[in-house]
Design an enzyme around this catalytic site. Structure first.
Site, mmCIF file in Angstrom:
data_model
loop_
_atom_site.group_PDB
_atom_site.id
_atom_site.type_symbol
_atom_site.label_atom_id
_atom_site.label_comp_id
_atom_site.label_asym_id
_atom_site.label_seq_id
_atom_site.Cartn_x
_atom_site.Cartn_y
_atom_site.Cartn_z
ATOM 1 N N GLU A 26 14.189 -9.740 4.444
ATOM 2 C CA GLU A 26 13.567 -8.437 4.168
ATOM 3 C C GLU A 26 13.899 -7.983 2.737
ATOM 4 O O GLU A 26 13.037 -7.471 2.019
ATOM 5 C CB GLU A 26 14.037 -7.400 5.182
ATOM 6 C CG GLU A 26 13.312 -6.082 5.092
ATOM 7 C CD GLU A 26 11.850 -6.179 5.476
ATOM 8 O OE1 GLU A 26 11.012 -5.702 4.679
ATOM 9 O OE2 GLU A 26 11.538 -6.711 6.544
ATOM 10 N N HIS B 9 -5.030 -8.683 -7.266
ATOM 11 C CA HIS B 9 -5.134 -10.063 -7.703
ATOM 12 C C HIS B 9 -4.833 -10.945 -6.499
ATOM 13 O O HIS B 9 -3.887 -10.683 -5.747
ATOM 14 C CB HIS B 9 -4.148 -10.360 -8.841
ATOM 15 C CG HIS B 9 -4.424 -11.653 -9.534
ATOM 16 N ND1 HIS B 9 -4.109 -12.877 -8.985
ATOM 17 C CD2 HIS B 9 -4.985 -11.915 -10.739
ATOM 18 C CE1 HIS B 9 -4.463 -13.840 -9.815
ATOM 19 N NE2 HIS B 9 -4.997 -13.282 -10.882
#
Length: 119
Positions: free
Chosen positions: A67, A85
């Site tokens: 995480e 993108h």
């Protein structure tokens, strides 16, 4: 000696700052920390052996570490581009998939360790 101690504390300043950013940015991180404490308490209550304790803690920390790495990747991608993108999306998605894999591993370890206590 006093100077060396001060330098050591200053080095950890950035580490603790990273922890604060994780707690502020990602509510899931706090949930992971709470779960880690719950796993430790459950392990103590059940009196599991040291191997099982190590397995459960390894699984919990693997989720926490992935995480943290996922968040770091998100920060870097956001630094590089504000625009959509395809590669930025892929980087974030792949990092998130790493967290999912770690969570699946943690569930598998939990099942192996804790199910016998439930039967």
């Amino acid at each position: 000696m006093k100077q060396m101690m001060k330098q050591t504390i200053q080095r950890f300043q950035y580490t603790f700052q990273g922890c604060r950013w994780m707690l502020n940015k990602d509510s899931k991180f706090l949930q992971h920390i709470v779960m880690a404490v719950a796993v430790v308490l459950l392990n103590i209550i059940l009196g599991i052996d040291s191997i099982q304790f190590a397995l459960t803690m390894t699984a919990v920390f693997l989720v926490i570490i992935t995480e943290v790495m996922n968040t770091a990747i998100e920060y870097v991608v956001d630094l590089v581009t504000d625009e959509y993108h395809d590669l930025a999306m892929k980087a974030k998605d792949v990092a998130a998939f790493g967290v999912l894999l770690a969570a699946i591993y943690a569930l598998m370890i939990a099942a192996i360790v804790y199910l016998p206590y439930m039967m």
